[in-house]
Design a protein around this motif. Structure first.
Motif, PDB file in Angstrom:
ATOM      1  N   LEU A 144      42.099  57.213  28.758  1.00  0.00           N
ATOM      2  CA  LEU A 144      42.351  56.766  30.012  1.00  0.00           C
ATOM      3  C   LEU A 144      41.489  55.971  30.807  1.00  0.00           C
ATOM      4  N   LEU A 145      40.230  56.229  30.356  1.00  0.00           N
ATOM      5  CA  LEU A 145      39.049  55.152  31.130  1.00  0.00           C
ATOM      6  C   LEU A 145      39.543  53.813  30.496  1.00  0.00           C
ATOM      7  N   SER A 146      39.918  53.330  29.445  1.00  0.00           N
ATOM      8  CA  SER A 146      40.264  51.939  29.093  1.00  0.00           C
ATOM      9  C   SER A 146      41.374  51.478  29.830  1.00  0.00           C
ATOM     10  N   ARG A 147      42.284  52.567  30.106  1.00  0.00           N
ATOM     11  CA  ARG A 147      43.756  52.079  30.877  1.00  0.00           C
ATOM     12  C   ARG A 147      43.279  51.757  32.279  1.00  0.00           C
ATOM     13  N   THR A 148      42.142  52.638  32.841  1.00  0.00           N
ATOM     14  CA  THR A 148      42.048  52.394  34.222  1.00  0.00           C
ATOM     15  C   THR A 148      41.476  51.207  34.273  1.00  0.00           C
ATOM     16  N   GLU A 149      40.072  50.860  33.459  1.00  0.00           N
ATOM     17  CA  GLU A 149      39.500  49.780  33.589  1.00  0.00           C
ATOM     18  C   GLU A 149      40.572  48.428  33.326  1.00  0.00           C
ATOM     19  N   GLU A 150      41.398  48.621  32.493  1.00  0.00           N
ATOM     20  CA  GLU A 150      42.497  47.474  32.156  1.00  0.00           C
ATOM     21  C   GLU A 150      43.249  47.296  33.622  1.00  0.00           C
ATOM     22  N   GLY A 151      43.638  48.508  34.314  1.00  0.00           N
ATOM     23  CA  GLY A 151      44.277  48.421  35.559  1.00  0.00           C
ATOM     24  C   GLY A 151      43.495  47.956  36.682  1.00  0.00           C
ATOM     25  N   ILE A 152      42.182  48.113  36.521  1.00  0.00           N
ATOM     26  CA  ILE A 152      41.181  47.336  37.659  1.00  0.00           C
ATOM     27  C   ILE A 152      41.230  45.867  37.481  1.00  0.00           C
ATOM     28  N   THR A 153      41.236  45.428  36.222  1.00  0.00           N
ATOM     29  CA  THR A 153      41.112  44.126  35.859  1.00  0.00           C
ATOM     30  C   THR A 153      42.310  43.304  36.163  1.00  0.00           C
ATOM     31  N   ARG A 154      43.539  44.145  35.978  1.00  0.00           N
ATOM     32  CA  ARG A 154      44.552  43.540  36.417  1.00  0.00           C
ATOM     33  C   ARG A 154      44.937  43.434  37.877  1.00  0.00           C
ATOM     34  N   ASN A 155      44.290  44.444  38.587  1.00  0.00           N
ATOM     35  CA  ASN A 155      44.381  44.440  40.027  1.00  0.00           C
ATOM     36  C   ASN A 155      43.472  43.229  40.458  1.00  0.00           C
ATOM     37  N   GLN A 156      42.359  42.973  40.014  1.00  0.00           N
ATOM     38  CA  GLN A 156      41.379  41.933  40.157  1.00  0.00           C
ATOM     39  C   GLN A 156      42.089  40.562  40.189  1.00  0.00           C
ATOM     40  N   GLN A 157      42.938  40.642  38.825  1.00  0.00           N
ATOM     41  CA  GLN A 157      43.514  39.033  38.637  1.00  0.00           C
ATOM     42  C   GLN A 157      44.641  38.890  39.543  1.00  0.00           C
ATOM     43  N   VAL A 158      45.481  40.004  40.092  1.00  0.00           N
ATOM     44  CA  VAL A 158      46.534  39.827  40.893  1.00  0.00           C
ATOM     45  C   VAL A 158      45.974  39.387  42.207  1.00  0.00           C
ATOM     46  N   SER A 159      44.795  39.926  42.549  1.00  0.00           N
ATOM     47  CA  SER A 159      44.325  40.080  44.089  1.00  0.00           C
ATOM     48  C   SER A 159      43.633  38.421  43.904  1.00  0.00           C
ATOM     49  N   SER A 160      43.031  37.862  42.745  1.00  0.00           N
ATOM     50  CA  SER A 160      42.459  36.557  42.787  1.00  0.00           C
ATOM     51  C   SER A 160      43.745  35.531  42.891  1.00  0.00           C
ATOM     52  N   ALA A 161      44.757  35.724  42.169  1.00  0.00           N
ATOM     53  CA  ALA A 161      46.023  34.931  42.233  1.00  0.00           C
ATOM     54  C   ALA A 161      46.664  35.088  43.550  1.00  0.00           C
ATOM     55  N   ILE A 162      46.658  36.066  44.384  1.00  0.00           N
ATOM     56  CA  ILE A 162      47.147  35.899  45.620  1.00  0.00           C
ATOM     57  C   ILE A 162      46.380  35.068  46.556  1.00  0.00           C
ATOM     58  N   LEU A 163      45.113  35.325  46.216  1.00  0.00           N
ATOM     59  CA  LEU A 163      44.356  34.470  47.182  1.00  0.00           C
ATOM     60  C   LEU A 163      44.264  32.917  46.822  1.00  0.00           C
ATOM     61  N   ARG A 164      44.530  32.869  45.610  1.00  0.00           N
ATOM     62  CA  ARG A 164      44.821  31.264  45.410  1.00  0.00           C
ATOM     63  C   ARG A 164      45.852  30.708  45.749  1.00  0.00           C
ATOM     64  N   LEU A 165      47.133  31.466  45.883  1.00  0.00           N
ATOM     65  CA  LEU A 165      48.214  31.290  46.171  1.00  0.00           C
ATOM     66  C   LEU A 165      48.290  30.693  47.707  1.00  0.00           C
ATOM     67  N   THR A 166      47.492  31.906  48.586  1.00  0.00           N
ATOM     68  CA  THR A 166      47.610  31.745  49.916  1.00  0.00           C
ATOM     69  C   THR A 166      46.709  30.595  50.128  1.00  0.00           C
ATOM     70  N   GLU A 167      45.639  30.352  49.565  1.00  0.00           N
ATOM     71  CA  GLU A 167      44.858  29.077  49.746  1.00  0.00           C
ATOM     72  C   GLU A 167      45.650  28.079  49.565  1.00  0.00           C
ATOM     73  N   ASP A 168      46.412  27.840  48.515  1.00  0.00           N
ATOM     74  CA  ASP A 168      47.233  26.608  48.045  1.00  0.00           C
ATOM     75  C   ASP A 168      48.316  26.352  49.106  1.00  0.00           C
ATOM     76  N   THR A 169      48.848  27.609  49.513  1.00  0.00           N
ATOM     77  CA  THR A 169      50.104  27.388  50.563  1.00  0.00           C
ATOM     78  C   THR A 169      49.704  27.023  52.000  1.00  0.00           C
ATOM     79  N   LYS A 170      48.221  27.220  52.371  1.00  0.00           N
ATOM     80  CA  LYS A 170      47.642  26.898  53.438  1.00  0.00           C
ATOM     81  C   LYS A 170      47.580  25.255  53.294  1.00  0.00           C
TER      82      LYS A 170
END
Length: 177
Positions: A144-170
């Motif tokens: 469960l800890l491993s899956r939680t940490e993996e989920g947090i990492t994926r959320n951070q990656q998605v958040s970074s990708a959205i931020l880059r996409l937003t900056e690229d769009t601007k």
């Protein structure tokens, strides 16, 4: 209700019931076996004749038998102090047994300790089941800890990708900051 002040059941019947239900062994004050019942012999993998005269040490791990705790146990028993605890003992074939044991000093008519009676129940299977459940729960917790940490990492990656996409769009739309 009247409180009974004398023992109702026959002492021999009580002793027979205890012997049938528990592993029992009697030691002299030096730790040598005076008597054992069939339950004790079977649990430890011995035949009854092999037990008489054996020393308590042979049922203990070398680490415990050579410790100050071992000396303390027997000094306390010789001084009339009962001992009750979960213990580990070594069967004849080297298997480790978990026992719930009570060591009771036996006094003579002058209140001197003359022997020690040990009454025990083999709880090896129960302790193994408990260890198995604990191991499974630990494994589930780690998963469960491993899956939680993996989920947090994926959320951070998605958040970074959205931020880059937003900056690229601007930038593509010529919008500043």
């Amino acid at each position: 209700m009247v409180l009974q002040t004398t023992q109702v059941l026959n002492e021999k019947a009580i002793l027979a019931a205890l012997e049938k239900s528990f592993a029992m062994i009697e030691f002299n004050i030096h730790g040598e076996v005076l008597w054992a019942n069939e339950n004790f012999a079977q649990a430890m993998g011995y035949r009854l004749p092999e037990l008489v005269g054996a020393h308590h040490r042979q049922f203990c791990t070398a680490e415990f038998a050579n410790s100050s705790a071992y000396l303390s146990l027997w000094n306390n028993l010789r001084n009339g102090k009962m001992f009750q605890e979960k213990i580990v003992r070594v069967a004849k074939d080297g298997r480790m047994l978990n026992l719930e044991a009570t060591y009771m000093p036996i006094h003579d008519e002058h209140d001197r300790v003359v022997a020690v009676l040990k009454v025990a129940t083999d709880i090896t299977e129960r302790e193994a089941a408990k260890a198995q459940i604990t191991s499974e729960l630990r494994s589930m917790s780690e998963e469960l800890l491993s899956r939680t940490e993996e989920g947090i990492t994926r959320n951070q990656q998605v958040s970074s990708a959205i931020l880059r996409l937003t900056e690229d769009t601007k930038r593509n739309l010529g919008v500043s900051g």
